[in-house]
Scaffold this motif. Structure first.
Motif, PDB file in Angstrom:
ATOM      1  N   LEU A  68       6.329  82.647  31.040  1.00  0.00           N
ATOM      2  CA  LEU A  68       5.969  82.729  29.627  1.00  0.00           C
ATOM      3  C   LEU A  68       4.826  81.772  29.288  1.00  0.00           C
ATOM      4  O   LEU A  68       3.945  82.098  28.478  1.00  0.00           O
ATOM      5  N   GLY A  69       4.811  80.588  29.912  1.00  0.00           N
ATOM      6  CA  GLY A  69       3.712  79.656  29.676  1.00  0.00           C
ATOM      7  C   GLY A  69       2.387  80.166  30.212  1.00  0.00           C
ATOM      8  O   GLY A  69       1.342  80.007  29.579  1.00  0.00           O
ATOM      9  N   GLY A  70       2.427  80.791  31.391  1.00  0.00           N
ATOM     10  CA  GLY A  70       1.212  81.391  31.936  1.00  0.00           C
ATOM     11  C   GLY A  70       0.695  82.514  31.066  1.00  0.00           C
ATOM     12  O   GLY A  70      -0.525  82.701  30.911  1.00  0.00           O
ATOM     13  N   LEU A  71       1.591  83.266  30.465  1.00  0.00           N
ATOM     14  CA  LEU A  71       1.202  84.338  29.553  1.00  0.00           C
ATOM     15  C   LEU A  71       0.486  83.771  28.331  1.00  0.00           C
ATOM     16  O   LEU A  71      -0.558  84.293  27.908  1.00  0.00           O
ATOM     17  N   ALA A  72       1.024  82.700  27.759  1.00  0.00           N
ATOM     18  CA  ALA A  72       0.385  82.076  26.597  1.00  0.00           C
ATOM     19  C   ALA A  72      -0.992  81.526  26.954  1.00  0.00           C
ATOM     20  O   ALA A  72      -1.960  81.677  26.199  1.00  0.00           O
ATOM     21  N   THR A  73      -1.111  80.893  28.119  1.00  0.00           N
ATOM     22  CA  THR A  73      -2.399  80.349  28.552  1.00  0.00           C
ATOM     23  C   THR A  73      -3.416  81.456  28.773  1.00  0.00           C
ATOM     24  O   THR A  73      -4.598  81.318  28.412  1.00  0.00           O
ATOM     25  N   ALA A  74      -2.994  82.577  29.349  1.00  0.00           N
ATOM     26  CA  ALA A  74      -3.909  83.696  29.596  1.00  0.00           C
ATOM     27  C   ALA A  74      -4.425  84.294  28.289  1.00  0.00           C
ATOM     28  O   ALA A  74      -5.583  84.724  28.209  1.00  0.00           O
ATOM     29  N   ILE A  75      -3.583  84.332  27.251  1.00  0.00           N
ATOM     30  CA  ILE A  75      -4.028  84.842  25.949  1.00  0.00           C
ATOM     31  C   ILE A  75      -5.108  83.935  25.372  1.00  0.00           C
ATOM     32  O   ILE A  75      -6.134  84.413  24.854  1.00  0.00           O
ATOM     33  N   VAL A  76      -4.894  82.621  25.457  1.00  0.00           N
ATOM     34  CA  VAL A  76      -5.906  81.679  24.961  1.00  0.00           C
ATOM     35  C   VAL A  76      -7.214  81.831  25.740  1.00  0.00           C
ATOM     36  O   VAL A  76      -8.302  81.822  25.150  1.00  0.00           O
ATOM     37  N   MET A 129      -8.951  94.206  21.068  1.00  0.00           N
ATOM     38  CA  MET A 129      -8.340  93.119  21.821  1.00  0.00           C
ATOM     39  C   MET A 129      -7.235  92.439  21.007  1.00  0.00           C
ATOM     40  O   MET A 129      -6.179  92.081  21.544  1.00  0.00           O
ATOM     41  N   ILE A 130      -7.470  92.277  19.704  1.00  0.00           N
ATOM     42  CA  ILE A 130      -6.450  91.676  18.844  1.00  0.00           C
ATOM     43  C   ILE A 130      -5.194  92.548  18.815  1.00  0.00           C
ATOM     44  O   ILE A 130      -4.067  92.055  18.955  1.00  0.00           O
ATOM     45  N   PHE A 131      -5.386  93.861  18.654  1.00  0.00           N
ATOM     46  CA  PHE A 131      -4.230  94.766  18.659  1.00  0.00           C
ATOM     47  C   PHE A 131      -3.556  94.776  20.031  1.00  0.00           C
ATOM     48  O   PHE A 131      -2.326  94.831  20.132  1.00  0.00           O
ATOM     49  N   GLN A 132      -4.370  94.722  21.086  1.00  0.00           N
ATOM     50  CA  GLN A 132      -3.821  94.756  22.441  1.00  0.00           C
ATOM     51  C   GLN A 132      -2.917  93.569  22.709  1.00  0.00           C
ATOM     52  O   GLN A 132      -1.936  93.672  23.452  1.00  0.00           O
ATOM     53  N   VAL A 133      -3.224  92.418  22.105  1.00  0.00           N
ATOM     54  CA  VAL A 133      -2.414  91.222  22.304  1.00  0.00           C
ATOM     55  C   VAL A 133      -1.267  91.150  21.298  1.00  0.00           C
ATOM     56  O   VAL A 133      -0.125  90.821  21.653  1.00  0.00           O
ATOM     57  N   SER A 134      -1.558  91.466  20.041  1.00  0.00           N
ATOM     58  CA  SER A 134      -0.567  91.256  18.982  1.00  0.00           C
ATOM     59  C   SER A 134       0.616  92.218  19.073  1.00  0.00           C
ATOM     60  O   SER A 134       1.762  91.817  18.822  1.00  0.00           O
ATOM     61  N   ILE A 135       0.377  93.471  19.429  1.00  0.00           N
ATOM     62  CA  ILE A 135       1.473  94.437  19.496  1.00  0.00           C
ATOM     63  C   ILE A 135       2.483  94.063  20.583  1.00  0.00           C
ATOM     64  O   ILE A 135       3.693  94.001  20.326  1.00  0.00           O
ATOM     65  N   PRO A 136       2.047  93.784  21.824  1.00  0.00           N
ATOM     66  CA  PRO A 136       3.039  93.358  22.825  1.00  0.00           C
ATOM     67  C   PRO A 136       3.698  92.025  22.496  1.00  0.00           C
ATOM     68  O   PRO A 136       4.881  91.832  22.793  1.00  0.00           O
ATOM     69  N   THR A 183      -0.388  99.852  25.080  1.00  0.00           N
ATOM     70  CA  THR A 183      -1.410  99.496  24.093  1.00  0.00           C
ATOM     71  C   THR A 183      -2.787  99.406  24.730  1.00  0.00           C
ATOM     72  O   THR A 183      -3.781  99.870  24.163  1.00  0.00           O
ATOM     73  N   LEU A 184      -2.855  98.818  25.912  1.00  0.00           N
ATOM     74  CA  LEU A 184      -4.113  98.697  26.638  1.00  0.00           C
ATOM     75  C   LEU A 184      -4.730 100.075  26.899  1.00  0.00           C
ATOM     76  O   LEU A 184      -5.924 100.294  26.651  1.00  0.00           O
ATOM     77  N   ILE A 185      -3.938 101.002  27.390  1.00  0.00           N
ATOM     78  CA  ILE A 185      -4.442 102.334  27.723  1.00  0.00           C
ATOM     79  C   ILE A 185      -4.810 103.117  26.462  1.00  0.00           C
ATOM     80  O   ILE A 185      -5.837 103.796  26.412  1.00  0.00           O
ATOM     81  N   TRP A 186      -4.005 102.986  25.429  1.00  0.00           N
ATOM     82  CA  TRP A 186      -4.246 103.763  24.222  1.00  0.00           C
ATOM     83  C   TRP A 186      -5.518 103.327  23.499  1.00  0.00           C
ATOM     84  O   TRP A 186      -6.248 104.166  22.946  1.00  0.00           O
ATOM     85  N   LEU A 187      -5.821 102.032  23.499  1.00  0.00           N
ATOM     86  CA  LEU A 187      -6.962 101.524  22.747  1.00  0.00           C
ATOM     87  C   LEU A 187      -8.282 101.641  23.499  1.00  0.00           C
ATOM     88  O   LEU A 187      -9.341 101.485  22.883  1.00  0.00           O
ATOM     89  N   ASN A 188      -8.248 101.901  24.797  1.00  0.00           N
ATOM     90  CA  ASN A 188      -9.483 102.006  25.581  1.00  0.00           C
ATOM     91  C   ASN A 188      -9.706 103.465  25.972  1.00  0.00           C
ATOM     92  O   ASN A 188      -8.935 104.019  26.767  1.00  0.00           O
ATOM     93  N   PRO A 189     -10.757 104.107  25.437  1.00  0.00           N
ATOM     94  CA  PRO A 189     -10.978 105.542  25.723  1.00  0.00           C
ATOM     95  C   PRO A 189     -11.095 105.853  27.205  1.00  0.00           C
ATOM     96  O   PRO A 189     -10.565 106.877  27.671  1.00  0.00           O
ATOM     97  N   SER A 190     -11.762 104.978  27.979  1.00  0.00           N
ATOM     98  CA  SER A 190     -11.924 105.256  29.409  1.00  0.00           C
ATOM     99  C   SER A 190     -10.586 105.212  30.136  1.00  0.00           C
ATOM    100  O   SER A 190     -10.297 106.060  30.996  1.00  0.00           O
TER     101      SER A 190
END
Length: 357
Positions: A108-116, A262-269, A311-318
């Motif tokens: 969980l700490g690594g996840l928080a650091t990766a978001i920052v 990117m904000i939606f990709q992070v905030s929703i999960p 969320t990642l797949i849905w928000l990125n058209p490619s």
């Protein structure tokens, strides 16, 4: 154990339910998450290449945290006390429980650091001026400080882990007394709940007797990272929307879309984690015990990775178009459809024109 307890527990309250459901869930979500990582590596468009490795870094920590919580550790918790049983793969190979708890914290700490780090990368790309971190060594130092803090913020607690044989009865007594006090504000006739029989097993682990100290330390840790992300977002948004931006209108439009995605990709999960953790906090503060809800809360936290990938797949058209192609066994090819329209339409127009003549 209090023999006057009349609580009836079902399968949904047991550790068997949580372990079985969590392990089956990992078998489903892990391939989906790995597919999301493949999309980041192979299908990221050229205008987002600069953020690709930061996205992949965040996605990797998402997978690690999900596998740890849902598969390797799989904690069966007795909130409102910090007592639990490990029912994951690590317990099968006799990994010490305190190491398992530390691994879950690292995930969980690594996840928080990766978001920052992801938002700092966007900030470094968009911002100009004195508030931009220009020197690479300063950026790496900033990353290191966040990583070390995420790794060690609960370190003092590990030196005060009590013996569960004497800690469990004491915590049970304290919880009953507090529950009786708080019941005045809810229902004075409420019968105090009894812990699940698994609470009295020999393999139960007591993380800490100082519940308020642990929750307070975790709260400070969460506020620290949220403050960093908030400051980076606000400052980046100011430069994105500024009339004196250094970018062309077309580039600015693309960057705004990418930043919002990117904000939606992070905030929703993250909401997938925050909601069950809010219940855990409520359970601890108000001394509310419901073992089935405890199990559901832990299971929901392990759904974070799948929510992040979707969320990642849905928000990125490619990514989305490639996913549709895979689902349809590559019968769907949007580039082929566009090229077909461009080549067929002129011929059709010419043919219709000759018929009129």
């Amino acid at each position: 154990m209090n023999t006057s307890c009349s609580t009836v527990f079902t399968y949904w309250d047991s550790w068997q339910f949580q372990a079985t459901f969590s392990h089956l869930l990992i078998l489903i979500t892990l391939p989906i998450n790995l597919f999301g990582g493949y999309c980041i590596i192979k299908k990221t468009p050229r205008n987002r290449k600069s953020a690709r490795w930061y996205l992949l870094h965040l996605h990797a920590w998402t997978i690690i945290s999900d596998v740890l919580i849902g598969g390797l550790v799989c904690p069966y918790m007795f909130f409102p006390v910090l007592v639990g049983i490990s029912v994951g793969v690590f317990s099968w190979i006799s990994v010490p429980v305190w190491i398992q708890v530390f691994c879950a914290q690292v995930g969980l700490g690594g996840l928080a650091t990766a978001i920052v780090m992801l938002f700092e990368n966007r900030h470094n790309t968009l911002v100009r001026g004195r508030f931009k971190i220009e020197a690479e060594w300063i950026r790496y130092t900033f990353y290191a400080i966040n990583g070390i803090y995420a790794l060690l913020f609960l370190l003092p607690v590990y030196f005060q882990i009590p013996d569960p044989e004497w800690a469990k009865p004491i915590l049970l007594k304290v919880v009953c007394e507090l529950s009786g006090f708080f019941s005045i504000f809810r229902n004075p006739f409420q019968i105090l709940p009894c812990p699940h029989p698994s609470y009295f097993q020999n393999n139960v682990f007591v993380f800490s007797m100082e519940i308020s100290a642990v929750t307070g330390t975790a709260g400070i840790f969460l506020l620290f990272f949220l403050a960093e992300v908030f400051i980076l977002c606000i400052h980046s948004s100011y430069f994105l929307l500024s009339l004196k931006t250094h970018m062309s209108p077309a580039t600015q439009k693309l960057q705004i879309k990418f930043f919002v995605d990117m904000i939606f990709q992070v905030s929703i999960p993250v909401a997938v984690i925050v909601l069950p953790m809010t219940y855990c906090f409520y359970s601890i503060v108000w001394q509310y015990y419901n073992q089935m809800l405890n199990n559901i809360a832990i299971i929901c936290i392990s759904l974070h990775g799948m929510g992040s990938t979707i969320t990642l797949i849905w928000l990125n058209p490619s990514y989305r178009q490639f996913t549709i192609s895979v689902i349809t066994c590559f019968r769907y090819d949007p580039s082929f459809r566009r090229s077909s329209v461009m080549t067929v339409s002129p011929a059709t127009i010419t043919q219709q024109h000759s018929k009129k003549i």
